[in-house]
Enzyme design. Structure first.
Site, PDB file in Angstrom:
ATOM      1  N   LYS A  22      43.306  32.099  41.293  1.00 23.68           N
ATOM      2  CA  LYS A  22      44.086  33.350  41.365  1.00 23.68           C
ATOM      3  C   LYS A  22      43.720  34.113  42.647  1.00 23.68           C
ATOM      4  O   LYS A  22      44.600  34.565  43.383  1.00 23.68           O
ATOM      5  CB  LYS A  22      43.775  34.222  40.159  1.00 23.68           C
ATOM      6  CG  LYS A  22      44.262  35.646  40.266  1.00 23.68           C
ATOM      7  CD  LYS A  22      43.954  36.489  39.040  1.00 23.68           C
ATOM      8  CE  LYS A  22      42.581  37.059  39.039  1.00 23.68           C
ATOM      9  NZ  LYS A  22      42.405  38.264  39.854  1.00 23.68           N
ATOM     10  N   ASN A  23      42.403  34.216  42.926  1.00 25.03           N
ATOM     11  CA  ASN A  23      41.974  35.067  44.040  1.00 25.03           C
ATOM     12  C   ASN A  23      42.099  34.411  45.400  1.00 25.03           C
ATOM     13  O   ASN A  23      41.738  34.989  46.408  1.00 25.03           O
ATOM     14  CB  ASN A  23      40.537  35.556  43.797  1.00 25.03           C
ATOM     15  CG  ASN A  23      40.500  36.501  42.594  1.00 25.03           C
ATOM     16  OD1 ASN A  23      41.547  36.945  42.113  1.00 25.03           O
ATOM     17  ND2 ASN A  23      39.321  36.749  42.084  1.00 25.03           N
ATOM     18  N   ARG A 105      45.879  45.348  41.993  1.00 22.27           N
ATOM     19  CA  ARG A 105      45.180  45.817  43.185  1.00 22.27           C
ATOM     20  C   ARG A 105      45.354  44.859  44.355  1.00 22.27           C
ATOM     21  O   ARG A 105      45.417  45.266  45.514  1.00 22.27           O
ATOM     22  CB  ARG A 105      43.718  45.941  42.791  1.00 22.27           C
ATOM     23  CG  ARG A 105      42.791  46.081  43.887  1.00 22.27           C
ATOM     24  CD  ARG A 105      41.379  46.094  43.424  1.00 22.27           C
ATOM     25  NE  ARG A 105      40.533  46.014  44.575  1.00 22.27           N
ATOM     26  CZ  ARG A 105      40.399  46.995  45.443  1.00 22.27           C
ATOM     27  NH1 ARG A 105      41.053  48.107  45.228  1.00 22.27           N
ATOM     28  NH2 ARG A 105      39.666  46.871  46.497  1.00 22.27           N
ATOM     29  N   CYS A 129      40.410  51.006  38.572  1.00 25.07           N
ATOM     30  CA  CYS A 129      40.682  50.132  37.435  1.00 25.07           C
ATOM     31  C   CYS A 129      39.611  50.453  36.401  1.00 25.07           C
ATOM     32  O   CYS A 129      38.769  51.316  36.593  1.00 25.07           O
ATOM     33  CB  CYS A 129      40.636  48.670  37.854  1.00 25.07           C
ATOM     34  SG  CYS A 129      38.985  48.110  38.190  1.00 25.07           S
ATOM     35  N   ARG A 134      37.997  51.664  43.054  1.00 20.92           N
ATOM     36  CA  ARG A 134      38.153  50.450  43.866  1.00 20.92           C
ATOM     37  C   ARG A 134      38.619  50.881  45.266  1.00 20.92           C
ATOM     38  O   ARG A 134      39.780  50.828  45.582  1.00 20.92           O
ATOM     39  CB  ARG A 134      39.153  49.501  43.210  1.00 20.92           C
ATOM     40  CG  ARG A 134      38.811  49.082  41.774  1.00 20.92           C
ATOM     41  CD  ARG A 134      37.675  48.073  41.704  1.00 20.92           C
ATOM     42  NE  ARG A 134      37.963  46.816  42.329  1.00 20.92           N
ATOM     43  CZ  ARG A 134      38.605  45.803  41.716  1.00 20.92           C
ATOM     44  NH1 ARG A 134      39.074  45.977  40.501  1.00 20.92           N
ATOM     45  NH2 ARG A 134      38.826  44.677  42.349  1.00 20.92           N
ATOM     46  N   PRO A 135      37.670  51.378  46.083  1.00 18.50           N
ATOM     47  CA  PRO A 135      38.084  51.914  47.396  1.00 18.50           C
ATOM     48  C   PRO A 135      38.640  50.821  48.316  1.00 18.50           C
ATOM     49  O   PRO A 135      38.401  49.631  48.084  1.00 18.50           O
ATOM     50  CB  PRO A 135      36.780  52.469  47.963  1.00 18.50           C
ATOM     51  CG  PRO A 135      35.702  51.760  47.253  1.00 18.50           C
ATOM     52  CD  PRO A 135      36.222  51.412  45.894  1.00 18.50           C
ATOM     53  N   ASP A 137      38.370  51.519  51.838  1.00 14.38           N
ATOM     54  CA  ASP A 137      37.984  52.062  53.146  1.00 14.38           C
ATOM     55  C   ASP A 137      37.728  50.972  54.177  1.00 14.38           C
ATOM     56  O   ASP A 137      38.039  51.106  55.361  1.00 14.38           O
ATOM     57  CB  ASP A 137      36.754  52.975  53.006  1.00 14.38           C
ATOM     58  CG  ASP A 137      35.616  52.290  52.265  1.00 14.38           C
ATOM     59  OD1 ASP A 137      35.758  52.049  51.049  1.00 14.38           O
ATOM     60  OD2 ASP A 137      34.607  51.946  52.907  1.00 14.38           O
ATOM     61  N   ASP A 324      32.449  37.991  38.556  1.00 17.48           N
ATOM     62  CA  ASP A 324      33.571  37.634  37.673  1.00 17.48           C
ATOM     63  C   ASP A 324      33.150  36.724  36.526  1.00 17.48           C
ATOM     64  O   ASP A 324      33.974  36.406  35.671  1.00 17.48           O
ATOM     65  CB  ASP A 324      34.687  36.965  38.479  1.00 17.48           C
ATOM     66  CG  ASP A 324      35.323  37.937  39.442  1.00 17.48           C
ATOM     67  OD1 ASP A 324      36.045  37.488  40.351  1.00 17.48           O
ATOM     68  OD2 ASP A 324      35.071  39.149  39.314  1.00 17.48           O
ATOM     69  N   ILE A 346      27.616  44.351  41.934  1.00 18.09           N
ATOM     70  CA  ILE A 346      28.855  44.525  42.713  1.00 18.09           C
ATOM     71  C   ILE A 346      29.655  45.708  42.179  1.00 18.09           C
ATOM     72  O   ILE A 346      30.100  46.569  42.938  1.00 18.09           O
ATOM     73  CB  ILE A 346      29.713  43.234  42.667  1.00 18.09           C
ATOM     74  CG1 ILE A 346      28.886  42.000  43.005  1.00 18.09           C
ATOM     75  CG2 ILE A 346      30.940  43.380  43.566  1.00 18.09           C
ATOM     76  CD1 ILE A 346      28.364  41.952  44.432  1.00 18.09           C
ATOM     77  N   ARG A 416      46.705  37.581  32.936  1.00 19.40           N
ATOM     78  CA  ARG A 416      46.745  37.860  34.373  1.00 19.40           C
ATOM     79  C   ARG A 416      46.026  36.777  35.163  1.00 19.40           C
ATOM     80  O   ARG A 416      46.397  36.457  36.289  1.00 19.40           O
ATOM     81  CB  ARG A 416      46.066  39.200  34.675  1.00 19.40           C
ATOM     82  CG  ARG A 416      46.796  40.396  34.145  1.00 19.40           C
ATOM     83  CD  ARG A 416      46.181  41.679  34.670  1.00 19.40           C
ATOM     84  NE  ARG A 416      45.998  41.603  36.126  1.00 19.40           N
ATOM     85  CZ  ARG A 416      45.436  42.579  36.832  1.00 19.40           C
ATOM     86  NH1 ARG A 416      45.001  43.667  36.242  1.00 19.40           N
ATOM     87  NH2 ARG A 416      45.308  42.470  38.133  1.00 19.40           N
TER      88      ARG A 416
END
Ligand code: EPZ
Length: 439
Positions: A22-23, A105, A129, A134-135, A137, A324, A346, A416
């Site tokens: 997925k990622n 996201r 979330c 969940r920045p 920057d 994860d 994390i 998801r």
């Protein structure tokens, strides 16, 4: 909304084939905006997040379609869907609206490609979330370094680079280590920037490397793939390509933990054992056998009554223990024969699964970013609520070993990131069924 109904008590045995990651596929789909030809992604998993990203892309003028499943490897897990073909016809649109971005996201990954290709973008801020702020920057810092003017207005990030982007050196580390999608966004933007870009503190997750390999297949010039220093020499244009999406290491790891927690024997085919070295070491430390081949891994336990040895984990950037898989590991430790510490470095608030596991009889105390898990011989089935993707998977794992029936509500969270997980767990002998009418 659907729910899963799980009957505990079954030792899992059998084989599953890992689906595409997925990622990795989500940023690759965004990369299609960079190309002036079709991008064909083999083994693109059939997930709701992929469908969400398709909707975002279609709003930007990038069309997606599925080929028929084929036997030549274009299919996904266990005869999954055919290859996903994406093509941006003409200049892409530049607005990714809140209605879509808020659902996922990873949509923020269109920011880099749009700024590089269309020289401007308007992308809704992704928002937080369930496990924390969940920045982005780092994403914005990277695009500014490449010469984009970045403003935030009305909940949207707006970028402008009228003359196109210009290569630069930039450090993309955060207080918690590298940023996976931050690295991806800036790397994608840099492929079309004028001149050389060096990204220091790049994330080294396999999904970042797989995206870079895909970009190279599309004509990008990237050195240092897999290292914390990516050097990208901008090119005039990127063309279409075919890329086979990397195996999903988190999905594979989840099935291995399912085998371990039931004291069973589960083999995951078509995966990358080298991407799960940290999990392998922890599973062996916890008393389970792990065998590995070129593209498969097998975990085996000594029977349903087996209790894991208490084994601490601390999540870290790759190649450390993945955040994860933290929730899944916690589920395993709920039945260990002792006390173990699970520390989340994390996302310190990534503990939505904790109160739900406690409802199933687990004994867990949280101290800041560490959960103290006192293993118990038995868990009890209960009605529980899924929250985020991996927390939900942890509840399924706990349900596999709990006494009686566990109902997991709002399983859309699981859909998801896991392709047909109920069907594939049943293929391993699990008693799990999907029912409508959940809370
Ligand atoms: C990716 O999220 C994954 N998602 C996540 O998987 C994964 O948990 C995460 O990487 C860490 O491995 C996708 O790839 C789509 P980060 P990402 O930017 O890129 C902080 C799943 O379950 N940070 O690497 O959003 C951040 O708050 C999902 O599949 C900043 O401070 O994560 C976090 O503490 C969940 N500023 C840390 O860095 C930024 O600009 C790592 O975040 C960006 C991040």
């Amino acid at each position: 909304m659907d729910k899963f109904v799980v009957e505990g008590g079954v030792r899992l045995e059998g084989r599953v084939t890992a689906a595409g990651a997925k990622n990795a596929v989500l940023p690759m789909m965004a990369a299609a905006l960079l190309a002036d030809g079709p991008l064909r992604l083999e083994r693109a998993p059939n997930l709701s997040d992929v469908r969400t990203m398709l909707a975002v892309l279609e709003g930007l003028g990038c069309e997606g379609r599925r080929e028929e499943p084929s036997l030549d490897g274009g299919g996904g897990a266990d005869g999954g869907p055919g290859a996903l073909v994406l093509e941006t016809k003409g200049e892409p649109g530049v607005v990714a609206p809140w209605e879509q971005v808020r659902k996922m996201r990873a949509s923020v990954c269109v920011l880099g490609p749009l700024t590089a290709r269309a020289h401007r973008a308007e992308v809704s801020l992704p928002g937080g979330c369930v496990f924390g702020v969940r920045p982005i920057d780092v994403h914005l810092r990277g695009l500014e370094a490449l010469g984009a003017k970045v403003t935030i207005e009305g909940g949207y990030v707006k970028t402008e680079a009228p003359g196109g982007l210009v290569g630069a050196e930039v450090f993309l580390g955060t207080a918690f280590g590298p940023s996976v999608t931050g690295t991806m966004n800036v790397a994608m933007a840099a492929t079309l920037a004028k001149g050389r870009t060096v990204i220091h503190g790049a994330a080294c997750e396999p999904e970042v490397s797989d995206l870079c390999e895909c970009l190279v297949a599309m004509g990008a010039n990237i050195e240092g793939i897999g290292s914390p220093r990516l050097e990208i020499h901008g090119v005039e244009r990127l063309h279409g390509a075919t890329h086979r999406v990397l195996a999903d290491r988190i999905e594979a790891g989840t099935y291995l933990v399912a085998g371990a927690i039931t004291g069973g024997r589960v083999r995951v085919d078509d995966c990358r054992p080298g991407h799960l070295a940290a999990l392998t070491e922890r599973l062996r430390e916890a008393g389970f056998g792990v065998e590995r081949g070129e593209d498969w891994m097998e975990v085996f336990g000594e029977g349903f009554a087996q209790r894991a040895r208490p084994t601490d984990v601390t999540t870290q950037p790759f190649p450390g223990f993945p955040t994860d898989l933290q929730a899944q590991w916690m589920a395993l430790m709920c039945r260990a024969d002792g006390v173990s510490l699970v520390t989340e470095r994390i996302y310190p608030d990534r503990y939505m699964h904790l109160p739900e596991l406690v409802r199933m009889g687990a004994r867990i105390r949280r101290q800041e970013a560490t959960a103290v898990v006192e293993g118990r011989e038995r868990l009890s089935g209960a009605q529980v609520m899924a929250s985020d993707l991996r927390a939900s998977a942890a509840l399924v794992l706990a349900g596999l070993v709990a006494d009686g029936t566990t109902e997991i509500h709002r399983v859309y969270h699981i859909d998801r990131g896991y392709e047909r997980i109920d069907e594939r767990l049943r293929g391993l002998g699990a008693k799990v069924r999907r029912e409508a009418g959940g809370e």
